[in-house]
Design an enzyme around this catalytic site. Structure first.
Site, PDB file in Angstrom:
ATOM      1  N   LYS A  22      13.506  -6.870   6.349  1.00 41.76           N
ATOM      2  CA  LYS A  22      13.028  -5.986   5.309  1.00 41.76           C
ATOM      3  C   LYS A  22      12.410  -4.552   5.821  1.00 41.76           C
ATOM      4  CE  LYS A  22       9.146  -6.470   2.856  1.00 41.76           C
ATOM      5  NZ  LYS A  22       7.987  -5.359   2.766  1.00 41.76           N
ATOM      6  N   ASN A  23      11.394  -4.836   7.028  1.00 39.52           N
ATOM      7  CA  ASN A  23      10.762  -3.789   7.372  1.00 39.52           C
ATOM      8  C   ASN A  23      11.317  -3.082   8.462  1.00 39.52           C
ATOM      9  OD1 ASN A  23       8.824  -4.487   5.408  1.00 39.52           O
ATOM     10  ND2 ASN A  23       7.336  -5.336   6.847  1.00 39.52           N
ATOM     11  N   ARG A  91       5.525   1.109  -1.736  1.00 43.86           N
ATOM     12  CA  ARG A  91       4.824   2.194  -0.943  1.00 43.86           C
ATOM     13  C   ARG A  91       5.511   2.822   0.086  1.00 43.86           C
ATOM     14  NH1 ARG A  91       0.152   2.916  -0.441  1.00 43.86           N
ATOM     15  NH2 ARG A  91       0.591   3.264   1.992  1.00 43.86           N
ATOM     16  N   CYS A 115      -2.527  -0.687  -3.593  1.00 41.88           N
ATOM     17  CA  CYS A 115      -1.890  -1.885  -3.919  1.00 41.88           C
ATOM     18  C   CYS A 115      -2.594  -3.012  -3.716  1.00 41.88           C
ATOM     19  CB  CYS A 115      -0.458  -1.980  -3.044  1.00 41.88           C
ATOM     20  SG  CYS A 115      -0.561  -2.509  -1.300  1.00 41.88           S
ATOM     21  N   ARG A 120      -4.672   1.854   1.512  1.00 36.76           N
ATOM     22  CA  ARG A 120      -3.230   2.050   1.955  1.00 36.76           C
ATOM     23  C   ARG A 120      -3.145   3.612   2.080  1.00 36.76           C
ATOM     24  NH1 ARG A 120       1.255  -2.300   1.382  1.00 36.76           N
ATOM     25  NH2 ARG A 120       1.853  -1.193   3.150  1.00 36.76           N
ATOM     26  N   ASP A 304       1.352  -9.611   8.826  1.00 41.78           N
ATOM     27  CA  ASP A 304       2.258 -10.175   7.674  1.00 41.78           C
ATOM     28  C   ASP A 304       2.442 -11.575   7.985  1.00 41.78           C
ATOM     29  OD1 ASP A 304       4.455  -7.257   7.741  1.00 41.78           O
ATOM     30  OD2 ASP A 304       2.404  -7.730   6.859  1.00 41.78           O
ATOM     31  N   ARG A 396      10.479  -9.840  -3.581  1.00 34.35           N
ATOM     32  CA  ARG A 396      10.329  -8.359  -2.666  1.00 34.35           C
ATOM     33  C   ARG A 396      10.618  -8.619  -1.113  1.00 34.35           C
ATOM     34  NH1 ARG A 396       5.430  -4.690  -3.954  1.00 34.35           N
ATOM     35  NH2 ARG A 396       6.729  -3.265  -2.532  1.00 34.35           N
TER      36      ARG A 396
HETATM   37  C1  EPZ Z   1       4.058  -1.692   7.397  1.00 38.53           C
HETATM   38  O1  EPZ Z   1       3.363  -0.863   6.369  1.00 38.53           O
HETATM   39  C2  EPZ Z   1       4.668  -2.980   6.748  1.00 38.53           C
HETATM   40  N1  EPZ Z   1       5.855  -2.494   5.558  1.00 38.53           N
HETATM   41  C3  EPZ Z   1       3.786  -3.965   6.310  1.00 38.53           C
HETATM   42  O2  EPZ Z   1       4.605  -4.987   5.888  1.00 38.53           O
HETATM   43  C4  EPZ Z   1       2.789  -4.232   7.437  1.00 38.53           C
HETATM   44  O3  EPZ Z   1       1.850  -5.076   7.065  1.00 38.53           O
HETATM   45  C5  EPZ Z   1       2.117  -2.928   8.173  1.00 38.53           C
HETATM   46  O4  EPZ Z   1       3.305  -2.021   8.579  1.00 38.53           O
HETATM   47  C6  EPZ Z   1       1.486  -3.401   9.403  1.00 38.53           C
HETATM   48  O5  EPZ Z   1       2.381  -4.034  10.386  1.00 38.53           O
HETATM   49  C7  EPZ Z   1       6.919  -1.779   6.221  1.00 38.53           C
HETATM   50  O6  EPZ Z   1       7.386  -1.682   7.039  1.00 38.53           O
HETATM   51  C8  EPZ Z   1       7.837  -1.281   4.924  1.00 38.53           C
HETATM   52  P1  EPZ Z   1       0.493   0.913   8.489  1.00 38.53           P
HETATM   53  P2  EPZ Z   1       2.643   0.496   6.719  1.00 38.53           P
HETATM   54  O7  EPZ Z   1       0.924   2.314   8.232  1.00 38.53           O
HETATM   55  O8  EPZ Z   1       3.377   1.386   7.438  1.00 38.53           O
HETATM   56  C9  EPZ Z   1      -3.694   2.392   7.695  1.00 38.53           C
HETATM   57  C10 EPZ Z   1       5.046  -6.522   4.249  1.00 38.53           C
HETATM   58  O9  EPZ Z   1       4.426  -7.602   3.880  1.00 38.53           O
HETATM   59  N2  EPZ Z   1      -3.217   3.669   7.214  1.00 38.53           N
HETATM   60  O10 EPZ Z   1       1.113   0.220   9.947  1.00 38.53           O
HETATM   61  O11 EPZ Z   1       2.148   0.869   5.428  1.00 38.53           O
HETATM   62  C11 EPZ Z   1      -3.346   1.187   6.648  1.00 38.53           C
HETATM   63  O12 EPZ Z   1      -4.182   1.579   5.258  1.00 38.53           O
HETATM   64  C12 EPZ Z   1       4.389  -5.204   4.342  1.00 38.53           C
HETATM   65  O13 EPZ Z   1       6.176  -6.661   4.705  1.00 38.53           O
HETATM   66  C13 EPZ Z   1      -3.803   4.960   7.300  1.00 38.53           C
HETATM   67  O14 EPZ Z   1      -5.289   4.628   7.374  1.00 38.53           O
HETATM   68  O15 EPZ Z   1       1.501   0.013   7.318  1.00 38.53           O
HETATM   69  C14 EPZ Z   1      -3.367   0.117   7.432  1.00 38.53           C
HETATM   70  O16 EPZ Z   1      -4.860  -0.079   7.191  1.00 38.53           O
HETATM   71  C15 EPZ Z   1       2.801  -5.194   3.790  1.00 38.53           C
HETATM   72  N3  EPZ Z   1      -3.208   6.048   7.119  1.00 38.53           N
HETATM   73  C16 EPZ Z   1      -3.088   0.573   8.695  1.00 38.53           C
HETATM   74  O17 EPZ Z   1      -3.256   2.010   8.985  1.00 38.53           O
HETATM   75  C17 EPZ Z   1      -1.962   6.438   6.962  1.00 38.53           C
HETATM   76  O18 EPZ Z   1      -1.464   7.258   6.979  1.00 38.53           O
HETATM   77  C18 EPZ Z   1      -2.031   0.091   9.090  1.00 38.53           C
HETATM   78  O19 EPZ Z   1      -0.913   0.430   8.433  1.00 38.53           O
HETATM   79  C19 EPZ Z   1      -1.259   5.127   7.190  1.00 38.53           C
HETATM   80  C20 EPZ Z   1      -1.727   3.725   7.374  1.00 38.53           C
END
Ligand code: EPZ
Length: 415
Positions: A22-23, A91, A115, A120, A304, A396
């Site tokens: 998915k990701n 998202r 969410c 996030r 995850d 999802r």
């Molecule tokens: C991706 O989300 C995945 N989703 C998530 O999987 C996964 O948990 C996450 O990466 C971490 O591996 C997809 O790929 C679609 P991040 P993403 O940006 O990109 C903070 C699932 O269950 N952050 O790496 O949104 C954020 O709040 C989902 O399949 C900022 O502060 O994750 C988090 O604390 C859930 N500012 C941390 O970084 C930003 O602009 C990591 O988030 C972006 C992120």
């Protein structure tokens, strides 16, 4: 119609073919917006989230056709708005920002809204676009971004690792003028998969999989056919299903190198793990030892899989310290596991789990995708009937879950 009735206590045995990730699929579908040819993606999982991304691309004016696990996207965007009613469902919609800006010089993307697993924010996405010369304003709950004379390559240093911000910056940089250097990027397999697809479309990228990616801008991205990598989180979830039920599962099409951090800790807990080129066999026969984990960006232990591993530790022989460092609120499964008798204490980002011999069936409620599957795992390991409600969260991220597990002996029915 959104509860799962599970009669647990049966060891799961057999083979499961792992679906496409998915990701990986979500950023790959978004990347089609940056191309002006046809992008053919194979092994795309049929999930609520991938369907949502397809709807979003049609909303932008793209042609999107699906035949089984093949997705073909072509045409051009005629509308650069990603509206709130689409973005709030998923998202990952933010991933259209980079491609729209790079290819069309404009994008108006609704802020995603929080969410279940935390606020996030998307500040790192916005800062990357600004580094490439885009003018970005936040107004009426929307990110309004413009780059009338196109994007310019830049050195972007991410203050923290962000999978999505890395993906947005990579896609934007492929069409920026000049060279970009992306520093402190995510190293997940999904990042490398996106890079390989963009390269097949004509991009010039190196360094993906490490912490710095170099991208030389090109004029256009053309036709490509790309196979989506297998879903390491689905594979990890089923590996834990084998361990928690005392079963024996062989995961076909899984990539062992994508799951090292999980399989290492499962072996520490006394679980048998055998690896083949494209398969992993996981078996357990009774007592599971306990182990501590700390979630971390790849190659660390994936956030995850934290909820799923916690379910396993609820039935381990000993105590486990689980530290969630990636998201600030990813323990929503804890109160639900406690309703089944789990012994868990949460203090900030740390959960202390004391393993018990068994849990008891109870009606529980899913709150987010991975929390819901951790409840399913706990229920599969527990004698008696457990009902998990709000399982639309499951749909999802897990294709044909009941069918895949049902074929390995799980007694679960959607009611
Ligand atoms: C991706 O989300 C995945 N989703 C998530 O999987 C996964 O948990 C996450 O990466 C971490 O591996 C997809 O790929 C679609 P991040 P993403 O940006 O990109 C903070 C699932 O269950 N952050 O790496 O949104 C954020 O709040 C989902 O399949 C900022 O502060 O994750 C988090 O604390 C859930 N500012 C941390 O970084 C930003 O602009 C990591 O988030 C972006 C992120």
């Amino acid at each position: 119609m959104d509860s799962l009735k599970i009669d647990g206590g049966v060891p799961l045995t057999g083979e499961i073919a792992i679906s496409g990730a998915k990701n990986a699929a979500l950023p790959l579908i978004a990347a089609a917006l940056a191309g002006d040819g046809a992008l053919r993606l194979r092994n795309v999982p049929d999930l609520v989230d991938t369907r949502s991304m397809e709807v979003l691309l049609r909303n932008h004016g793209m042609e999107v056709g699906r035949e089984g696990d093949l997705l073909v996207m072509s045409g051009a965007a005629t509308n650069f708005d990603a509206p709130y009613d689409l973005v709030r469902k998923m998202r990952a919609s933010i991933l259209v920002l980079g491609p729209l800006l790079a290819r069309y010089g404009e994008a108006r993307v609704s802020l995603p809204g929080g969410c279940a697993i935390g606020t996030r924010p998307v500040d790192l996405h916005i800062r990357a676009m600004q580094a490439f010369g885009a003018i970005v304003e936040l107004a009426d709950g929307y990110i309004q971004a413009r780059a009338p004379s196109g994007l310019t390559g830049a050195r972007v240093v991410f203050p923290m690792v962000s999978v999505g911000a890395t993906e947005n910056a990579m896609i934007a940089a492929t069409l920026a003028k000049g060279t970009s250097e992306l520093v402190n990027v995510a190293r997940e397999p999904e990042i490398s998969d996106l890079a390989e697809c963009l390269i097949a479309m004509g991009a010039k990228i190196s360094g993906h999989g490490n912490d710095t990616i170099i991208i030389e801008g090109v004029d256009r991205l053309g036709d490509a056919t790309h196979d989506v990598i297998p879903d390491r989180i689905e594979a990890g979830t089923f590996a834990i299903a084998a361990a928690i039920t005392g079963g024996d599962l062989t995961l076909i099409r899984a990539r062992p190198r994508h799951l090292d951090s999980l399989t290492e800790v499962l072996k520490l807990c006394g679980v048998t793990v055998e690896e083949g080129a494209d398969r992993i066999r996981v078996a357990a026969n009774g007592a599971i030892g306990s182990a501590d984990i700390t979630t971390d960006p790849f190659p660390g232990f994936p956030t995850d899989l934290q909820a799923q591993f916690m379910a396993l530790m609820c039935l381990a022989d000993g105590s486990s310290r689980i530290s969630e460092t990636v998201f600030e609120n990813r323990f929503m499964h804890v109160p639900e596991l406690m309703r089944m008798g789990a012994d868990i204490q949460v203090d900030g980002g740390i959960a202390m789990v004391r393993g018990r011999k068994s849990l008891t069936p109870a009606p529980v409620m899913a709150t987010d995708l991975r929390a819901s599957v951790s409840l399913v795992l706990a229920a599969l390991a527990t004698e008696g009937t457990t009902r998990v409600s709000r399982i639309y969260h499951l749909d999802r991220g897990y294709a044909d879950l009941e069918d895949k597990l049902g074929r390995c002996g799980a007694r679960m029915k959607r009611v």
